[in-house]
Design an enzyme around this catalytic site. Sequence first.
Site, PDB file in Angstrom:
ATOM      1  CD  GLU A 256      -1.569  -1.699  -0.712  1.00  0.00           C
ATOM      2  OE1 GLU A 256      -0.374  -1.421  -0.513  1.00  0.00           O
ATOM      3  OE2 GLU A 256      -2.501  -1.112  -0.134  1.00  0.00           O
ATOM      4  CD  GLU A 463      -4.728  -4.210   0.337  1.00  0.00           C
ATOM      5  OE1 GLU A 463      -5.640  -4.503  -0.451  1.00  0.00           O
ATOM      6  OE2 GLU A 463      -3.678  -4.858   0.419  1.00  0.00           O
TER       7      GLU A 463
END
Length: 483
Positions: A256, A463
């Site tokens: 990320e 996520e």
Amino acid sequence: MTISPRDAGLKLLREHALIAGEVVTGAARIAVDDPATGEIIGHIPDLGVAETQKAIAAAVEAFPDWSRSDPHKRAAFLREWARLIDENTEGLGALMALENGKPFEEAKGEVAYANGFIKWFAGQAERLIGETQDSPLGHVILTFREAVGPCALITPWNFPAAMLTRKLGPAFAAGCTAVVKPASQTPFTALALAELAYQAGLPKGALSVITGDAATIGGALTSSPDIRKLSFTGSTPVGRKLAEQSAPTLKRVSMELGGAAPLIVFADADLDLAVAETIKGKFRNSGQTCVCPNRVYVEASVADEYATKLAAEVAKIPVGAAFEPGVKVGPLIEDKALDKVEDHLKRVRAAGGKVLTGGARHERGGRFFQPTVTLGGDDTLFREEETFGPLIPVFPFETEDEVLTKANDSEFGLASYLFTRDLDRAFRIGRRIEAGMCGVNTGLISTAVAPFGGVKSSGYGKEGSIHGIDEYVDIKAVTLALK
Ligand code: ADP
């Protein structure tokens, strides 16, 4: 006797790391400060390769029992952990406000958001569902979703609780064990959450939190063949390096990374809503958020109106330290963060951008910067680099094609935002924009139930949502030859 929020936070502050649930103090220590004052609030041990290897060994040892445990038991553990976090919202929020500088109210909001991941993944643990299929070979194939193995989780300082729980929630739900390396600017929230996880009944070894030099610990984690999965949230250059370091051992990797989110306002939009949502999206964590709008494009016919309204609202935002009442924007995390905002401001001004409000360091000094809006100039810089501070550059555009080209002309593709009342356009752009996420008529897109993640140099992997657990499971196929 009631204690102040600050004292409630300090009560949860632990100046040690945790290896397999055991306290480790270490000789050398790293100071952690309150970004609002620069005052040292505590120290953490400067641990290295040997301690990281000990934590990995503990994660390996704990893995067989934990991964084979009844997933309903893991769900029960996650629910108990969530209950303790809810109970400690004030203290955790205050601790986070102290080490990160974000307003106390916002920090408590992050505790709730972070806990949302634990609660959501408690449910997901109960839904580790496999499939059955008839095979053309005359067999029956069964699939099982099995824990990947011991995981390394490396988290940043901007959301010290949420960036951790969105990794640990699915990891524990799947049956993985974990070694966590929190950012050295904000390690105490992670340590406090880990302590609560052990209070909630996590087996020894299932979680370690190692503090110290990032490159040393990151090197030890990525080079270990025992670590089967790396999940990283942070900058793109560090993400690239960690992916490279993980290649020799062929780890599963989730990344990320950075963003440079465009926010587009069309002339048909509700401008008051667009202004309010721009502010909500931009100033969370004082603009230090990978999904916050980095560049705003407004259709030329309403650009002045939008920018004037935005500047008037931004000028009213209360700036201050975390525990001052009503504060909405806090200090930046460290001195070099202010240098970057100043540099971006200088460059947009040099390219012809006008400052509508703010435009300098805040008069209260330290790491405070004035919430700033500029209009015009060149957007190139903002396509390529995140400002990570309280600056909103606004650029007028003429046509839909032009703005879509600009929005997509970036190495990054994390979040994007769009304001329009035209449903066709919302779908058209929502589908064509190169980003993992697109908010239509909203500046807030993050919740535990939404898939969070980017494309291009913003990384890969999801996520949260029903997909988040996939990053922590392998699909096993068992083929049965039935007579
Ligand atoms: P940020 O700009 O958010 O600080 P970084 O990518 O530098 O982004 O940091 C994010 C996290 O990655 C932090 O926990 C930091 O300590 C860690 N980190 C930084 N450099 C490395 C590295 N070489 N190896 C492993 N982790 C690292």
